[in-house]
Each structure stands twice: as C-alpha cells, then as structure tokens.
Design an enzyme around this catalytic site. Structure first.
Site, mmCIF file in Angstrom:
data_model
loop_
_atom_site.group_PDB
_atom_site.id
_atom_site.type_symbol
_atom_site.label_atom_id
_atom_site.label_comp_id
_atom_site.label_asym_id
_atom_site.label_seq_id
_atom_site.Cartn_x
_atom_site.Cartn_y
_atom_site.Cartn_z
ATOM 1 C CB CYS A 146 69.637 45.153 91.465
ATOM 2 S SG CYS A 146 71.037 45.714 92.147
ATOM 3 C CG HIS A 159 73.441 41.447 89.162
ATOM 4 N ND1 HIS A 159 72.309 41.860 88.684
ATOM 5 C CD2 HIS A 159 73.814 42.102 90.535
ATOM 6 C CE1 HIS A 159 71.724 42.903 89.511
ATOM 7 N NE2 HIS A 159 72.426 43.122 90.428
ATOM 8 C CD GLU A 160 75.724 41.020 93.433
ATOM 9 O OE1 GLU A 160 76.114 42.316 93.666
ATOM 10 O OE2 GLU A 160 74.597 40.746 93.504
ATOM 11 C CG HIS A 214 76.703 46.270 91.736
ATOM 12 N ND1 HIS A 214 75.808 47.249 91.459
ATOM 13 C CD2 HIS A 214 75.900 45.071 91.653
ATOM 14 C CE1 HIS A 214 74.437 46.797 91.636
ATOM 15 N NE2 HIS A 214 74.651 45.698 91.797
#
Lengths: 172, 173
Positions: free
Chosen positions: A96, A138-139, A142
């Site tokens: 990342c 994954h995003e 966040h």
C-alpha cells in the site's frame, strides 16, 4: 490537476472513518481529478482512497488496466460504495502507498458486487473479480480506517491444515 | 548499535518469548527481524538484536531466563549487511509420501538455476503408518517461473511427489 501528498502509517489520520459524499458538484470533480492524478503517480498506480490524501470522504478510485488490460472495468470512480455481495476467498500479497516497504498476505473475497454513486450522483452496480475485486476491497477498507495491516494472515495457517483438525476428520 | 543473531531453543512451554524479550529489553536491546516457532516439541527463536552495550551484558541479562526455562542460547555478532534486494517472487509447494531425500533433491534442483530461498517451511504430517511431507518454499527465481518448473519437472516421477510452482504477485495499491 495536482498530485496530492499521501499520508503514511503511523499517521493516526489513516484510522479515521470517512463520511459520505453529499455534494456532487464542481469541487468534487476537481478533487477526483487530483486524486486520479495522484493514483497514477503512485508506485502501484491501480487504486487510491480519499482518506489517503487526508480527505475524509467515501471516495475510491480503481483502475487495474495496467495489470489486467481490457479484462476489467477500466477506470472506476466509486463514491459512497457499499459491498452488497461477495463470494469466494483468496489469499494474496498486498502492499500500500500508505504503508511503504512492507507487504503481507491478506484474505479477500474473490468476487464482489459493489453499489456506488458516480460523479453525477447516479447509483451504479459493478461486479468485480480477482485482482480488481481485491483492489476495490483494499481501497474501501481505507474508508473505514482499516489498512491491510489490520487483515494480515499467517502463511503457515493458510497453507497447512491443522493437525488436530485432520485427526477429527479421520475419526468421522 | 551493534548487531547479533540470537538463537534460542527450549522445550516448548508458555512464557519463553516473554522471558527472553523482557530480558533483552532490560539489557537495552532492540529486536529486529525475528522468526519464532515451535518445531517438534521444541520452541525455537532466531532473531536479530541490536545492542548498545557489550555482548557479555546481553548474555548476563538472558541468564536467569535461560536457567528458569532450561533454554539453550547462542549469540553471534554479525555485521550490518544490508538485506538482499531480491524479493521472493516464486512459491514452490511440494508434498508426497514422506521419504528421505525430498528436500535435498528439490533444493539442489533449485540451486542449479540460482533460485535464492528466502523461506522454507516444512511439516511431517499424515498418520504415523503413512507419513506425508509438505513443504513450502518461497524465493527469488532470477530465470523466471518457467525455468523453475522445467528443472523441477523430472523430480515428480523420480521422487513420487507433487510439485506446484506459483508466482507470488504482490498487489501494490
């Protein structure tokens, strides 16, 4: 357009929960343009989330064409995204922009369906698989203040069946 | 700060890591990369430590834990060589009926194509009458995946083992 500075761990701002986007206006378009440029300038260049540039809004960009060619959705701008279905699990190694140098194994769903709004506020649904699905998950993490560090798994546990589990099975 | 490689072996029981790391902490040592795991009935620690005083002080600090938990401890001073830049890009999985020579033949084949092993984990499993051997190797293959597959292919029938060669893709987001 501008490349925005990326927050890196252990910056505590990465753990905050992002708020929904409510105004679909020109300012949002300008920000998404900057975020897009920032994503493409990154080492991976395939995804980014607004909290990574210190903007606490639920905005995710993904573009995995550099990895998958035309076998994906291309540029995805997901505003207020929600995971509405998922199936399958796969272990994969992730890194990342906000966690320089470190990579680790993470389990993600193999196929997902995501509902999100576009830049005009229209609701859309996307189905993603494999690497693209991994990038979206994954995003999206966040947006809730999660890093892939929160989801690390042990290689040994994933690859070897536990001995006591095996014993139980042979008795059955 | 100087560096040393600390090796610890002892019969497995709760509290080994706590006792060793607490002792290191009180001796002003910092822990770097570490591998700690149970092998058979033993617990093993291999770790890089950074120490500010002399190694004798570190040994003295570890002494009570060593005696209390019946540990064998070894300290090797090491130079601060930078980590190799080549990252593991290939995973080799091997399994089959356990017999002598599996690891030797597989790793010899890998060495012949300059495959650099970064990590090897193996486990004897199955029931005692018919043990199986499972091994996972991760490393960097300078000649690529196809070369590794090619060099391992003959071992499948010769050693009667299953061999899988997979890319390790790191997804950089």
């Amino acid at each position: 357009m501008a490349v925005l500075p990326i927050l890196t761990y252990p910056d505590p701002r990465l753990h905050r929960k992002a708020q929904p986007v409510e105004q679909f206006d020109e300012e949002l378009r300008r920000f998404v343009a900057d975020l897009t440029e920032t994503m493409y300038a990154g080492p991976g260049g395939v995804g980014i989330a607004a909290p990574q540039v210190d903007r606490l809004q639920r905005i995710v960009l993904v573009d995995v064409r550099s990895k998958l060619g035309d076998d994906c959705h291309g540029f995805l701008c997901l505003i207020n995204p929600e995971l509405i279905a998922w199936e399958g699990m796969a272990v994969g190694r992730e890194g990342c922009m906000s966690v320089p140098d470190f990579t680790g194994n993470v389990i993600r769903a193999e196929r997902i369906r995501v509902q999100a709004q576009d830049l005009d506020g229209r609701s859309r649904v996307y189905e993603c698989a494999g690497f693209e699905a991994r990038a979206v998950q994954h995003e999206m993490d966040h947006l809730d203040g999660f890093l892939f560090l929160d989801r690390l798994v042990s290689r040994k546990t994933d690859l070897f069946r536990r001995k006591n589990y095996q014993k139980k099975e042979s008795k059955a | 700060m100087s560096q040393a490689l600390l090796t610890v072996i002892g019969e497995d029981r709760p509290g080994i890591v706590a006792a060793v790391t607490q002792a290191l902490h009180t001796a002003d040592c910092a822990i770097g990369d570490a591998s700690m795991m149970r092998l058979g009935g033993y617990f093993t620690i291999m770790q890089i430590i950074h120490y500010s005083r002399d190694l004798g002080t570190v040994e003295t600090a570890l002494d009570p834990a060593m005696k209390a938990l019946n540990l064998r401890i070894h300290l090797d001073p090491i130079s601060s060589a930078p980590a190799a830049a080549d990252e593991a890009n290939v995973r080799v999985t091997v399994y089959g009926a356990d017999h002598a020579g599996i690891v030797a033949s597989v790793t010899q084949a890998l060495a012949s194509v300059h495959f650099n092993i970064v990590e090897l984990e193996s486990e004897q499993s199955g029931n005692p009458e018919r043990p199986i051997y499972v091994m996972v190797i991760q490393g960097s293959a300078p000649g690529g995946l196809a070369e590794v597959r090619e060099v391992l292919e003959p071992l499948k029938s010769r050693e009667a083992i299953e061999i899988g060669v997979h890319p390790i893709d790191t997804a950089m987001f």
